[in-house]
Design an enzyme around this catalytic site. Structure first.
Site, PDB file in Angstrom:
ATOM      1  CB  THR A  16      -0.925  -0.017   1.242  1.00  0.00           C
ATOM      2  OG1 THR A  16      -1.818  -1.112   1.096  1.00  0.00           O
ATOM      3  CG2 THR A  16      -1.713   1.260   1.394  1.00  0.00           C
ATOM      4  CB  SER A  65       2.626  -7.875   1.180  1.00  0.00           C
ATOM      5  OG  SER A  65       1.707  -7.683   2.230  1.00  0.00           O
ATOM      6  CB  THR A  98       0.352  -3.615   6.491  1.00  0.00           C
ATOM      7  OG1 THR A  98      -0.888  -3.693   5.793  1.00  0.00           O
ATOM      8  CG2 THR A  98       0.869  -2.194   6.483  1.00  0.00           C
ATOM      9  CG  ASP A  99      -2.573  -7.371   3.739  1.00  0.00           C
ATOM     10  OD1 ASP A  99      -2.996  -6.678   4.674  1.00  0.00           O
ATOM     11  OD2 ASP A  99      -3.113  -7.392   2.617  1.00  0.00           O
TER      12      ASP A  99
END
Ligand code: ASP
Length: 317
Positions: A16, A65, A98-99
């Site tokens: 992101t 990700s 971030t995932d």
């Protein structure tokens, strides 16, 4: 070589932080991994001065990700290892989604002998947001990479420095989505200064890197799946996976490593035919305490997704 002459290498992988949306106010309807890492850095005033030496940018991947693959991990690990061995490099910063950042952090911690800082950073809002969080996170990540004495693999976001072992994404939306649970963050970044409240992470032995070096980029990694113990669980998924040739199973257990009896029976059957089985806990805080006599080994202090990575690396040799 003088410390001030050393460079910081910034490896881009997408996420992101590199995302764009059609509307500036849209923080969720965006496409991740659109902007090159060089462009991201160029948009952050003061970054170069904070680095105290050259900033070198490389795009290793450009993905959301959630789609992280072993091939990208391999490329990232090999490039990080080269950087860590290079006396001209002071530290590495990795931009990431971030995932799965917690998984990449644990993977890199496990495979690298990170006597220098390897700092993963990210953003919850796309680069086109009215108030993007990526630029500040990049500044903070570079501050950590440039910090005297820094070492190990860490995640820097929303002003906090988290260790690779404990960090977890615990919120799907807020700008500070990470927690290190009851262990807490390692420290904070405040106006470019690092305030450490725990020590830098211990450096791991770096296992699995040699196996990756000897493999081709597209060679398959050991097949390890996650299963979850829950009310009404059965052993059918485990039996099907074993029939299909799964090599390892990590089970997200209830509480202190307990399992629904039907699932446990299937996991014991799997183990009896040579499948590696590891228990981790579904609980986001604390860690499994030893229960002597349990036939299924436990992974204390690791979330199920991180226990999966450790088992993959074990099987990779
Ligand atoms: N799906 C995005 C990713 O992990 C989410 C993010 O970066 O915040 O790449």
């Amino acid at each position: 070589m003088q410390v001030s002459a050393q460079k910081i290498v910034v490896l881009g992988t997408g996420g992101t932080i590199a995302g764009t949306a059609a509307q500036a106010g849209d923080n969720i309807g965006y496409t991740a991994a659109q902007v090159g890492v060089g462009e991201l850095l160029a948009a952050v005033p003061g970054l170069q001065a904070l680095a105290g030496g050259p900033l070198v940018v490389e795009q290793v991947a450009q993905i959301d990700s959630k789609d992280m693959e072993h091939g990208v991990w391999r490329a990232l690990a090999l490039r990080c290892a080269e950087c860590l061995a290079d006396p001209a490099v002071r530290g590495v910063v990795i931009t990431h989604g971030t995932d799965t950042i917690e998984e990449t952090a644990w993977f890199l911690h496990s495979v690298l002998d990170a006597t220098k800082p390897v700092v993963l950073t990210c953003a919850m809002r796309p680069s086109t947001a009215l108030v993007p969080d990526g630029p500040q996170n990049l500044l903070d990540a570079v501050a950590v990479a440039a910090s005297t004495g820094a070492q190990g693999v860490v995640v820097v976001a929303a002003g906090a420095i988290h260790g690779a072992q404990r960090v977890q994404k615990v919120h799907p939306y807020r700008v500070d989505p990470f927690s290190s649970g009851d262990a807490g963050p390692l420290g904070w970044v405040e106006e470019g200064a690092v305030r450490l409240v725990q020590g830098w992470p211990a450096v791991s032995q770096g296992k699995g890197l040699a196996a990756m070096q000897n493999q081709t980029a597209d060679a398959p990694w050991p097949w390890v799946e996650l299963v979850v113990s829950h009310a009404g669980a059965s052993g059918r998924a485990v039996d099907a996976l074993v029939r299909d040739g799964v090599q390892g199973l990590v089970v997200a257990c209830t509480g202190n490593g307990t399992l629904h009896h039907a699932l446990e029976a299937a996991l014991l059957r799997a183990q009896a035919v040579g499948v590696r089985v590891v228990r981790a806990t579904r609980c986001p805080e604390g860690q499994l305490l030893p229960t002597p006599g349990n036939a299924l080994v436990a992974a204390p202090g690791l979330s199920p997704v991180k226990a999966r990575i450790s088992l993959v690396l074990d099987l990779l040799g």
